[in-house]
Write an enzyme that holds these catalytic residues in place. Structure first.
Site, PDB file in Angstrom:
ATOM      1  N   SER A  12     -10.978  -1.435   2.741  1.00  0.00           N
ATOM      2  CA  SER A  12     -10.277  -1.439   4.036  1.00  0.00           C
ATOM      3  C   SER A  12     -10.013   0.007   4.458  1.00  0.00           C
ATOM      4  CB  SER A  12      -8.932  -2.152   3.927  1.00  0.00           C
ATOM      5  OG  SER A  12      -9.098  -3.472   3.490  1.00  0.00           O
ATOM      6  N   ARG A  47       0.840  -1.220   0.000  1.00  0.00           N
ATOM      7  CA  ARG A  47       0.000   0.000   0.000  1.00  0.00           C
ATOM      8  C   ARG A  47       0.869   1.262   0.000  1.00  0.00           C
ATOM      9  NH1 ARG A  47      -2.975  -3.668  -0.912  1.00  0.00           N
ATOM     10  NH2 ARG A  47      -5.046  -4.058  -0.057  1.00  0.00           N
ATOM     11  N   GLU A  62      -5.662   3.623   5.524  1.00  0.00           N
ATOM     12  CA  GLU A  62      -5.344   3.459   4.101  1.00  0.00           C
ATOM     13  C   GLU A  62      -6.067   4.543   3.299  1.00  0.00           C
ATOM     14  OE1 GLU A  62      -5.898  -0.455   2.101  1.00  0.00           O
ATOM     15  OE2 GLU A  62      -6.975   0.666   0.577  1.00  0.00           O
TER      16      GLU A  62
HETATM   17  P1  FAD Z   1      -9.261   7.837  -5.574  1.00  0.00           P
HETATM   18  O1  FAD Z   1      -9.936   7.260  -4.385  1.00  0.00           O
HETATM   19  O2  FAD Z   1     -10.023   8.815  -6.394  1.00  0.00           O
HETATM   20  O3  FAD Z   1      -7.856   8.424  -5.179  1.00  0.00           O
HETATM   21  C1  FAD Z   1      -6.981   7.712  -4.342  1.00  0.00           C
HETATM   22  C2  FAD Z   1      -5.639   8.453  -4.253  1.00  0.00           C
HETATM   23  O4  FAD Z   1      -4.986   8.435  -5.523  1.00  0.00           O
HETATM   24  C3  FAD Z   1      -5.788   9.928  -3.904  1.00  0.00           C
HETATM   25  O5  FAD Z   1      -4.648  10.328  -3.188  1.00  0.00           O
HETATM   26  C4  FAD Z   1      -5.796  10.622  -5.277  1.00  0.00           C
HETATM   27  O6  FAD Z   1      -5.395  11.975  -5.198  1.00  0.00           O
HETATM   28  C5  FAD Z   1      -4.763   9.769  -6.009  1.00  0.00           C
HETATM   29  N1  FAD Z   1      -4.962   9.714  -7.466  1.00  0.00           N
HETATM   30  C6  FAD Z   1      -6.034   9.229  -8.124  1.00  0.00           C
HETATM   31  N2  FAD Z   1      -5.815   9.266  -9.450  1.00  0.00           N
HETATM   32  C7  FAD Z   1      -4.570   9.794  -9.626  1.00  0.00           C
HETATM   33  C8  FAD Z   1      -3.765  10.086 -10.762  1.00  0.00           C
HETATM   34  N3  FAD Z   1      -4.180   9.830 -12.014  1.00  0.00           N
HETATM   35  N4  FAD Z   1      -2.535  10.623 -10.563  1.00  0.00           N
HETATM   36  C9  FAD Z   1      -2.082  10.877  -9.304  1.00  0.00           C
HETATM   37  N5  FAD Z   1      -2.809  10.631  -8.196  1.00  0.00           N
HETATM   38  C10 FAD Z   1      -4.028  10.084  -8.357  1.00  0.00           C
HETATM   39  N6  FAD Z   1      -7.476  -1.318  -2.782  1.00  0.00           N
HETATM   40  C11 FAD Z   1      -6.583  -2.323  -2.903  1.00  0.00           C
HETATM   41  O7  FAD Z   1      -5.368  -2.070  -3.054  1.00  0.00           O
HETATM   42  N7  FAD Z   1      -6.964  -3.634  -2.857  1.00  0.00           N
HETATM   43  C12 FAD Z   1      -8.259  -3.988  -2.703  1.00  0.00           C
HETATM   44  O8  FAD Z   1      -8.564  -5.178  -2.668  1.00  0.00           O
HETATM   45  C13 FAD Z   1      -9.234  -2.966  -2.593  1.00  0.00           C
HETATM   46  N8  FAD Z   1     -10.541  -3.271  -2.427  1.00  0.00           N
HETATM   47  C14 FAD Z   1     -11.459  -2.274  -2.329  1.00  0.00           C
HETATM   48  C15 FAD Z   1     -12.812  -2.623  -2.194  1.00  0.00           C
HETATM   49  C16 FAD Z   1     -13.791  -1.648  -2.113  1.00  0.00           C
HETATM   50  C17 FAD Z   1     -15.229  -2.050  -1.968  1.00  0.00           C
HETATM   51  C18 FAD Z   1     -13.407  -0.267  -2.173  1.00  0.00           C
HETATM   52  C19 FAD Z   1     -14.459   0.802  -2.122  1.00  0.00           C
HETATM   53  C20 FAD Z   1     -12.056   0.089  -2.294  1.00  0.00           C
HETATM   54  C21 FAD Z   1     -11.080  -0.911  -2.362  1.00  0.00           C
HETATM   55  N9  FAD Z   1      -9.719  -0.608  -2.488  1.00  0.00           N
HETATM   56  C22 FAD Z   1      -8.785  -1.618  -2.633  1.00  0.00           C
HETATM   57  C23 FAD Z   1      -9.258   0.793  -2.483  1.00  0.00           C
HETATM   58  C24 FAD Z   1      -9.356   1.467  -3.879  1.00  0.00           C
HETATM   59  O9  FAD Z   1     -10.033   0.643  -4.775  1.00  0.00           O
HETATM   60  C25 FAD Z   1      -7.954   1.745  -4.428  1.00  0.00           C
HETATM   61  O10 FAD Z   1      -7.252   2.594  -3.558  1.00  0.00           O
HETATM   62  C26 FAD Z   1      -8.012   2.399  -5.810  1.00  0.00           C
HETATM   63  O11 FAD Z   1      -6.739   2.411  -6.405  1.00  0.00           O
HETATM   64  C27 FAD Z   1      -8.554   3.814  -5.739  1.00  0.00           C
HETATM   65  O12 FAD Z   1      -8.803   4.249  -7.066  1.00  0.00           O
HETATM   66  P2  FAD Z   1      -9.616   5.573  -7.344  1.00  0.00           P
HETATM   67  O13 FAD Z   1      -9.494   5.864  -8.795  1.00  0.00           O
HETATM   68  O14 FAD Z   1     -10.989   5.473  -6.796  1.00  0.00           O
HETATM   69  O15 FAD Z   1      -8.763   6.629  -6.539  1.00  0.00           O
HETATM   70  N1  EPU Z   2     -10.296 -11.327   9.596  1.00  0.00           N
HETATM   71  C1  EPU Z   2     -11.022 -11.464  10.763  1.00  0.00           C
HETATM   72  N2  EPU Z   2     -12.115 -10.646  10.917  1.00  0.00           N
HETATM   73  C2  EPU Z   2     -12.493  -9.745  10.010  1.00  0.00           C
HETATM   74  C3  EPU Z   2     -11.734  -9.601   8.827  1.00  0.00           C
HETATM   75  C4  EPU Z   2     -10.629 -10.424   8.657  1.00  0.00           C
HETATM   76  O1  EPU Z   2     -10.720 -12.278  11.629  1.00  0.00           O
HETATM   77  O2  EPU Z   2     -13.503  -9.063  10.231  1.00  0.00           O
HETATM   78  C5  EPU Z   2      -9.147 -12.229   9.391  1.00  0.00           C
HETATM   79  C6  EPU Z   2      -9.423 -13.265   8.284  1.00  0.00           C
HETATM   80  O3  EPU Z   2     -10.116 -14.381   8.786  1.00  0.00           O
HETATM   81  C7  EPU Z   2      -8.030 -13.592   7.820  1.00  0.00           C
HETATM   82  C8  EPU Z   2      -7.281 -12.253   7.969  1.00  0.00           C
HETATM   83  O4  EPU Z   2      -8.028 -11.476   8.924  1.00  0.00           O
HETATM   84  O5  EPU Z   2      -7.436 -14.529   8.666  1.00  0.00           O
HETATM   85  C9  EPU Z   2      -7.143 -11.488   6.658  1.00  0.00           C
HETATM   86  O6  EPU Z   2      -8.456 -11.229   6.145  1.00  0.00           O
HETATM   87  P1  EPU Z   2      -8.745 -11.038   4.574  1.00  0.00           P
HETATM   88  O7  EPU Z   2      -8.189 -12.184   3.795  1.00  0.00           O
HETATM   89  O8  EPU Z   2     -10.191 -10.733   4.425  1.00  0.00           O
HETATM   90  O9  EPU Z   2      -7.878  -9.799   4.146  1.00  0.00           O
HETATM   91  P2  EPU Z   2      -7.599  -8.404   4.854  1.00  0.00           P
HETATM   92  O10 EPU Z   2      -6.205  -8.432   5.380  1.00  0.00           O
HETATM   93  O11 EPU Z   2      -8.673  -8.058   5.809  1.00  0.00           O
HETATM   94  C10 EPU Z   2      -6.583  -7.387   2.707  1.00  0.00           C
HETATM   95  C11 EPU Z   2      -6.634  -6.092   1.977  1.00  0.00           C
HETATM   96  C12 EPU Z   2      -7.847  -6.035   1.069  1.00  0.00           C
HETATM   97  C13 EPU Z   2      -7.741  -7.163   0.067  1.00  0.00           C
HETATM   98  C14 EPU Z   2      -7.692  -8.489   0.822  1.00  0.00           C
HETATM   99  C15 EPU Z   2      -7.459  -9.657  -0.091  1.00  0.00           C
HETATM  100  C16 EPU Z   2      -5.509  -4.455   3.338  1.00  0.00           C
HETATM  101  C17 EPU Z   2      -5.641  -3.294   4.244  1.00  0.00           C
HETATM  102  N3  EPU Z   2      -6.646  -4.991   2.912  1.00  0.00           N
HETATM  103  O12 EPU Z   2      -7.690  -7.438   3.591  1.00  0.00           O
HETATM  104  O13 EPU Z   2      -7.807  -4.809   0.355  1.00  0.00           O
HETATM  105  O14 EPU Z   2      -8.839  -7.165  -0.820  1.00  0.00           O
HETATM  106  O15 EPU Z   2      -6.587  -8.463   1.771  1.00  0.00           O
HETATM  107  O16 EPU Z   2      -6.129  -9.633  -0.520  1.00  0.00           O
HETATM  108  O17 EPU Z   2      -4.398  -4.877   3.031  1.00  0.00           O
HETATM  109  C18 EPU Z   2      -8.478  -2.526   0.441  1.00  0.00           C
HETATM  110  O18 EPU Z   2      -7.274  -2.244   0.438  1.00  0.00           O
HETATM  111  O19 EPU Z   2      -9.377  -1.658   0.435  1.00  0.00           O
HETATM  112  C19 EPU Z   2      -8.877  -3.930   0.446  1.00  0.00           C
HETATM  113  C20 EPU Z   2     -10.140  -4.334   0.501  1.00  0.00           C
END
Ligand code: FAD
Ligand code: EPU
Length: 348
Positions: free
Chosen positions: A244, A162, A340
């Site tokens: 997250s 991240r 995050e």
């Molecule tokens: P924004 O939220 O609009 O911006 C995020 C940051 O990036 C801000 O600082 C913004 O200024 C900057 N930014 C955006 N575009 C640009 C650009 N072109 N140039 C320079 N800076 C820029 N993230 C994960 O890593 N893994 C996950 O599994 C994951 N799961 C998610 C699930 C859900 C349901 C949600 C809502 C979010 C999740 N995220 C996850 C977080 C999110 O999807 C990522 O951070 C994604 O990259 C954000 O993209 P965005 O275009 O919406 O950026």
């Molecule tokens: N867990 C719990 N309780 C909860 C949630 C998780 O006990 O309420 C435990 C799970 O059972 C597991 C561990 O925590 O043992 C990890 O959980 P999970 O696999 O769901 O992943 P996470 O660490 O909670 C991260 C990322 C997610 C990404 C998933 C899958 C971060 C901050 N989050 O979640 O990214 O999708 O792994 O790789 O690293 C995001 O960044 O927005 C995001 C959703």
């Protein structure tokens, strides 16, 4: 065209109005927008899909630029290797699907991550055992101060969990305009991540007619990733959230060992440098904060790491929940959770 007092959307479902807003569809319009932003004397905010922001106040005193550069190009460089270049304004998940359609693998574990292509390098998006760094080759970015374009090779970006140089030394200095990835026609699939492996085992036990009898495909891995995500993570269209809210904390080996003495079942992931990553969701759940409700804000009942807007929460309500979660985890475990999500208008 610059829009004053523009209504902006974000996945938390908060209503926000930005002082000035412009969507830029070309490099020239991006340059013009940057000049206008400088003239306005307002702070600049770059908005992608708005899926990683918490706007604390309903009024956003900023000049907001949303890069909307589109286009995906595929360039075969060897029998098995294809370079994929995508504009910052493309939707990340659409890029994943388009690449799978082209018969390419590498992005399947990153299916269904919300947001734009341009934001992906900022925090080096990652999921299910894969991160952008695994396939990123380079980034094209515009320097905010000069409007000049610069190419960054992946090795210059300090990509980590991240994390990237754009959150550190080059914070607020560049706007990403396009990225280039290296994908493959054939490559080993990464299926070790616990919940993904379980989902694939479940699907293998009950195959559908669409699935080949033998040999796993990248498309099947993407489908399994999407199934896990849909089961665990709330859909922002239904329940406002930003994924997250906190990063998983990385602690010293000594701290992890001390915690493991007290909580032997605690999930923990040793890192190559000797540190240990903990699961923030587990810590929050053990601290009794999973599924809490504080008026219209709370934490998700299937994923404690996700702060949710039950419908009418304000940014301040969501921030209050984040603070309560952070403080409770700190008190119980002595571990500090870092956000995050980008919090605008307050600090955690
Ligand atoms: P924004 O939220 O609009 O911006 C995020 C940051 O990036 C801000 O600082 C913004 O200024 C900057 N930014 C955006 N575009 C640009 C650009 N072109 N140039 C320079 N800076 C820029 N993230 C994960 O890593 N893994 C996950 O599994 C994951 N799961 C998610 C699930 C859900 C349901 C949600 C809502 C979010 C999740 N995220 C996850 C977080 C999110 O999807 C990522 O951070 C994604 O990259 C954000 O993209 P965005 O275009 O919406 O950026
Ligand atoms: N867990 C719990 N309780 C909860 C949630 C998780 O006990 O309420 C435990 C799970 O059972 C597991 C561990 O925590 O043992 C990890 O959980 P999970 O696999 O769901 O992943 P996470 O660490 O909670 C991260 C990322 C997610 C990404 C998933 C899958 C971060 C901050 N989050 O979640 O990214 O999708 O792994 O790789 O690293 C995001 O960044 O927005 C995001 C959703």
């Amino acid at each position: 065209m610059i829009l004053p007092n523009a209504a902006l959307t974000n996945t938390f479902g908060l209503q926000v109005r930005a002082k000035q807003f412009v969507q830029a569809h070309s490099l020239d319009s991006l340059r013009t927008a940057l000049v206008e932003a400088q003239r306005s004397n307002l702070p600049l905010l770059i908005l992608g899909g708005g899926s990683n922001f918490l706007f604390v106040a309903p009024q956003l005193d900023a000049f907001v630029i949303q890069p909307a550069l589109t286009g995906i190009r595929y360039t075969a460089i060897a029998d098995n290797d294809v370079l994929v270049t995508a504009g910052a304004g493309e939707v990340w998940h659409q890029l994943v699907l388009a690449s799978l359609e082209q018969g390419l693998c590498g992005l399947e574990n990153l299916a269904l991550i919300p947001g734009s292509v341009g934001a992906a390098p900022i925090q080096n998006i990652g999921a299910y055992g894969v991160e952008l760094a695994d396939c990123l080759v380079s980034v094209q970015a515009m320097e905010i101060a000069s409007g000049n374009l610069r190419h960054f090779h992946k090795t210059e970006l300090q990509l980590g969990y991240r994390d990237s140089v754009f959150k550190r030394a080059l914070k607020d200095q560049y706007l990403i305009t396009e990225i280039t990835l290296l994908l493959h026609r054939q490559a080993p699939l990464k299926t070790d991540y616990d919940s993904l492996a379980k989902e694939l085992a479940k699907q293998a036990a009950a195959p559908t007619s669409a699935q080949p009898k033998s040999g796993l495909t990248a498309r099947q891995v993407a489908d399994a990733v999407m199934a896990v995500r849909r089961a665990r993570l709330p859909d922002p269209a239904v329940l406002g959230n930003a994924g997250s809210f906190f990063k998983n904390p990385v602690v010293s080996n000594a701290t992890a060992n001390a915690l493991l003495q007290r909580y032997p079942a605690m999930p923990h992931y040793p890192q190559p440098d000797g540190s240990v990553k903990l699961a923030a969701g587990w810590l929050i759940e053990q601290a009794g904060m999973k599924g809490i409700r504080r008026g219209q804000a709370g934490t998700h009942e299937s994923q404690a790491l996700v702060i949710v807007n039950l419908g009418a929460a304000t940014g301040a309500d969501l921030l209050a929940v984040a603070r309560e979660v952070r403080d409770t985890v700190q008190q119980q475990f002595g571990v500090t959770l870092e956000p995050e999500v980008w919090i605008i208008g307050a600090t955690l």
